[in-house]
Design a protein around this motif. Structure first.
Motif, PDB file in Angstrom:
ATOM      1  N   ASP A 146      36.348 -26.605  20.170  1.00 22.14           N
ATOM      2  CA  ASP A 146      35.219 -27.119  20.949  1.00 22.14           C
ATOM      3  C   ASP A 146      35.460 -28.561  21.393  1.00 22.14           C
ATOM      4  O   ASP A 146      35.152 -28.943  22.533  1.00 22.14           O
ATOM      5  N   GLU A 147      36.021 -29.370  20.510  1.00 22.51           N
ATOM      6  CA  GLU A 147      36.273 -30.771  20.850  1.00 22.51           C
ATOM      7  C   GLU A 147      37.368 -30.898  21.905  1.00 22.51           C
ATOM      8  O   GLU A 147      37.300 -31.767  22.787  1.00 22.51           O
ATOM      9  N   LEU A 148      38.369 -30.035  21.845  1.00 27.81           N
ATOM     10  CA  LEU A 148      39.438 -30.077  22.843  1.00 27.81           C
ATOM     11  C   LEU A 148      38.922 -29.644  24.214  1.00 27.81           C
ATOM     12  O   LEU A 148      39.298 -30.218  25.242  1.00 27.81           O
ATOM     13  N   ILE A 149      38.076 -28.635  24.226  1.00 29.87           N
ATOM     14  CA  ILE A 149      37.481 -28.201  25.498  1.00 29.87           C
ATOM     15  C   ILE A 149      36.645 -29.326  26.092  1.00 29.87           C
ATOM     16  O   ILE A 149      36.704 -29.602  27.297  1.00 29.87           O
ATOM     17  N   ALA A 150      35.882 -29.992  25.240  1.00 25.90           N
ATOM     18  CA  ALA A 150      35.054 -31.104  25.719  1.00 25.90           C
ATOM     19  C   ALA A 150      35.918 -32.229  26.270  1.00 25.90           C
ATOM     20  O   ALA A 150      35.581 -32.852  27.287  1.00 25.90           O
ATOM     21  N   ALA A 151      37.058 -32.497  25.631  1.00 22.73           N
ATOM     22  CA  ALA A 151      37.932 -33.591  26.060  1.00 22.73           C
ATOM     23  C   ALA A 151      38.498 -33.353  27.454  1.00 22.73           C
ATOM     24  O   ALA A 151      38.847 -34.307  28.160  1.00 22.73           O
ATOM     25  N   CYS A 152      38.585 -32.096  27.862  1.00 23.02           N
ATOM     26  CA  CYS A 152      39.097 -31.791  29.206  1.00 23.02           C
ATOM     27  C   CYS A 152      38.230 -32.417  30.299  1.00 23.02           C
ATOM     28  O   CYS A 152      38.709 -32.675  31.405  1.00 23.02           O
ATOM     29  N   LYS A 153      36.977 -32.668  29.985  1.00 21.02           N
ATOM     30  CA  LYS A 153      36.063 -33.214  30.987  1.00 21.02           C
ATOM     31  C   LYS A 153      36.416 -34.648  31.362  1.00 21.02           C
ATOM     32  O   LYS A 153      36.093 -35.097  32.464  1.00 21.02           O
ATOM     33  N   TRP A 154      37.060 -35.366  30.444  1.00 16.67           N
ATOM     34  CA  TRP A 154      37.376 -36.769  30.735  1.00 16.67           C
ATOM     35  C   TRP A 154      38.875 -37.072  30.622  1.00 16.67           C
ATOM     36  O   TRP A 154      39.280 -38.225  30.611  1.00 16.67           O
ATOM     37  N   ALA A 155      39.705 -36.032  30.574  1.00 22.27           N
ATOM     38  CA  ALA A 155      41.144 -36.247  30.395  1.00 22.27           C
ATOM     39  C   ALA A 155      41.892 -36.470  31.707  1.00 22.27           C
ATOM     40  O   ALA A 155      43.086 -36.766  31.686  1.00 22.27           O
ATOM     41  N   GLY A 156      41.215 -36.340  32.827  1.00 20.93           N
ATOM     42  CA  GLY A 156      41.892 -36.424  34.114  1.00 20.93           C
ATOM     43  C   GLY A 156      42.600 -37.742  34.372  1.00 20.93           C
ATOM     44  O   GLY A 156      43.610 -37.780  35.080  1.00 20.93           O
ATOM     45  N   GLU A 157      42.106 -38.819  33.798  1.00 19.80           N
ATOM     46  CA  GLU A 157      42.697 -40.137  34.027  1.00 19.80           C
ATOM     47  C   GLU A 157      43.656 -40.552  32.920  1.00 19.80           C
ATOM     48  O   GLU A 157      44.163 -41.674  32.928  1.00 19.80           O
ATOM     49  N   TRP A 158      43.905 -39.677  31.983  1.00 25.59           N
ATOM     50  CA  TRP A 158      44.814 -40.009  30.888  1.00 25.59           C
ATOM     51  C   TRP A 158      46.255 -40.065  31.384  1.00 25.59           C
ATOM     52  O   TRP A 158      46.595 -39.535  32.438  1.00 25.59           O
ATOM     53  N   SER A 159      47.115 -40.643  30.574  1.00 24.16           N
ATOM     54  CA  SER A 159      48.543 -40.657  30.889  1.00 24.16           C
ATOM     55  C   SER A 159      49.103 -39.240  30.797  1.00 24.16           C
ATOM     56  O   SER A 159      48.500 -38.345  30.191  1.00 24.16           O
ATOM     57  N   ARG A 160      50.250 -39.040  31.413  1.00 25.74           N
ATOM     58  CA  ARG A 160      50.889 -37.726  31.379  1.00 25.74           C
ATOM     59  C   ARG A 160      51.151 -37.288  29.939  1.00 25.74           C
ATOM     60  O   ARG A 160      50.945 -36.125  29.577  1.00 25.74           O
ATOM     61  N   GLU A 161      51.611 -38.219  29.093  1.00 23.34           N
ATOM     62  CA  GLU A 161      51.907 -37.883  27.700  1.00 23.34           C
ATOM     63  C   GLU A 161      50.659 -37.427  26.961  1.00 23.34           C
ATOM     64  O   GLU A 161      50.698 -36.459  26.187  1.00 23.34           O
ATOM     65  N   ASP A 162      49.544 -38.097  27.203  1.00 28.04           N
ATOM     66  CA  ASP A 162      48.313 -37.716  26.514  1.00 28.04           C
ATOM     67  C   ASP A 162      47.790 -36.369  27.011  1.00 28.04           C
ATOM     68  O   ASP A 162      47.214 -35.595  26.239  1.00 28.04           O
ATOM     69  N   ARG A 163      47.998 -36.072  28.292  1.00 30.81           N
ATOM     70  CA  ARG A 163      47.575 -34.764  28.790  1.00 30.81           C
ATOM     71  C   ARG A 163      48.450 -33.652  28.208  1.00 30.81           C
ATOM     72  O   ARG A 163      47.967 -32.556  27.910  1.00 30.81           O
ATOM     73  N   LEU A 164      49.741 -33.947  28.030  1.00 30.04           N
ATOM     74  CA  LEU A 164      50.611 -32.975  27.359  1.00 30.04           C
ATOM     75  C   LEU A 164      50.161 -32.772  25.916  1.00 30.04           C
ATOM     76  O   LEU A 164      50.159 -31.645  25.404  1.00 30.04           O
ATOM     77  N   ARG A 165      49.791 -33.857  25.265  1.00 31.32           N
ATOM     78  CA  ARG A 165      49.304 -33.745  23.886  1.00 31.32           C
ATOM     79  C   ARG A 165      48.067 -32.846  23.830  1.00 31.32           C
ATOM     80  O   ARG A 165      47.927 -32.013  22.932  1.00 31.32           O
ATOM     81  N   LEU A 166      47.181 -33.020  24.790  1.00 23.77           N
ATOM     82  CA  LEU A 166      45.979 -32.191  24.835  1.00 23.77           C
ATOM     83  C   LEU A 166      46.347 -30.719  24.998  1.00 23.77           C
ATOM     84  O   LEU A 166      45.773 -29.843  24.337  1.00 23.77           O
ATOM     85  N   GLY A 167      47.318 -30.436  25.858  1.00 22.00           N
ATOM     86  CA  GLY A 167      47.746 -29.053  26.059  1.00 22.00           C
ATOM     87  C   GLY A 167      48.366 -28.448  24.813  1.00 22.00           C
ATOM     88  O   GLY A 167      48.062 -27.311  24.436  1.00 22.00           O
ATOM     89  N   PHE A 168      49.234 -29.204  24.149  1.00 24.60           N
ATOM     90  CA  PHE A 168      49.862 -28.704  22.929  1.00 24.60           C
ATOM     91  C   PHE A 168      48.821 -28.487  21.828  1.00 24.60           C
ATOM     92  O   PHE A 168      48.887 -27.507  21.080  1.00 24.60           O
ATOM     93  N   LEU A 169      47.868 -29.397  21.723  1.00 23.10           N
ATOM     94  CA  LEU A 169      46.822 -29.241  20.710  1.00 23.10           C
ATOM     95  C   LEU A 169      45.957 -28.015  20.989  1.00 23.10           C
ATOM     96  O   LEU A 169      45.471 -27.364  20.059  1.00 23.10           O
ATOM     97  N   ALA A 170      45.780 -27.694  22.272  1.00 22.90           N
ATOM     98  CA  ALA A 170      45.007 -26.500  22.617  1.00 22.90           C
ATOM     99  C   ALA A 170      45.696 -25.244  22.101  1.00 22.90           C
ATOM    100  O   ALA A 170      45.046 -24.324  21.583  1.00 22.90           O
ATOM    101  N   VAL A 171      47.025 -25.188  22.231  1.00 23.16           N
ATOM    102  CA  VAL A 171      47.778 -24.045  21.704  1.00 23.16           C
ATOM    103  C   VAL A 171      47.695 -24.013  20.181  1.00 23.16           C
ATOM    104  O   VAL A 171      47.477 -22.963  19.571  1.00 23.16           O
TER     105      VAL A 171
END
Length: 222
Positions: free
Chosen positions: A71-96
């Motif tokens: 639930d927290e990872l899904i919520a983070a997608c709402k404000w992750a658009g401005e994150w660095s590429r590395e942090d967006r990759l981290r979000l994707g890996f954490l989702a898996v």
């Protein structure tokens, strides 16, 4: 989440965890009856507890002593658009990790010792996640009370795919196989076709792949 990570998605699909990302595209049809019928230890690493980790956890909106929930990872997608590429990759890996490997209830925190390894992307990608996922799943299977409805933790879908692979005729009739037998086997089935008569069809199965006889005491180890 795919939309949020659109620039990183191709790289994630081509990583060592790529089959899990491609698996999401199948919209796999989970059948709990298959799991109910067919019922190496991994040492957890040290928790990463750096300032960088704490800052990333703050971005996620997660308590630094816990791993992020689905639930927290899904919520983070709402404000992750401005994150660095590395942090967006981290979000994707954490989702898996949260969705397939740990796979508890969507509101349940994941294990911070494992989740925090995402701060080193190369280390995270090369971690033996297969062992973690299967240990979580097998522990869940061993603790399941099959006398009543239950939920499995870990990558439960792979148990269903294994049944289709180990019982090829059952897989052909009920697994809704995909054309051209794609590899790996995880991507070869769409889920379940014909939910009626699943038990009867399975009991009629006579052809098995890699069947090994074991002592009765080892059939349901504890």
């Amino acid at each position: 989440m795919h939309t949020t990570l659109k620039e990183e998605w191709d790289e994630l699909e081509n990583s060592k965890l790529g089959p899990l990302f491609r698996f999401t595209k199948l919209e796999f049809n989970w059948a709990s009856k298959v799991a109910q019928i067919m019922l190496k230890a991994v040492t957890e690493p040290e928790t990463v507890n750096t300032d960088e980790m704490k800052e990333f956890w703050r971005k996620l909106g997660v308590n630094e002593k816990l791993g992020p929930s689905i639930d927290e990872l899904i919520a983070a997608c709402k404000w992750a658009g401005e994150w660095s590429r590395e942090d967006r990759l981290r979000l994707g890996f954490l989702a898996v990790y949260a969705g397939f490997i740990d796979a508890h209830k969507s509101s349940t925190p994941t294990r911070v010792a494992l989740a925090s390894q995402v701060m080193d992307l190369e280390k995270f990608e090369n971690y033996p996640w297969g062992r973690v996922a299967f240990k979580t799943l097998i522990d869940s299977v061993k603790n399941a009370d099959v006398s009543k409805p239950f939920g499995l933790e870990g990558f439960a879908e792979v148990l269903q795919v294994w049944v289709y692979y180990a019982m090829p005729r059952f897989g052909e009739e009920n697994g809704d196989p995909r054309p051209n037998n794609p590899e790996p086997p995880l991507l070869a089935f769409n889920g379940i076709r014909g939910k009626r008569y699943v038990i009867g069809t399975m009991k009629k199965q006579v052809l098995f792949n890699h069947m090994v006889m074991v002592d009765r005491a080892d059939v349901y180890p504890r």
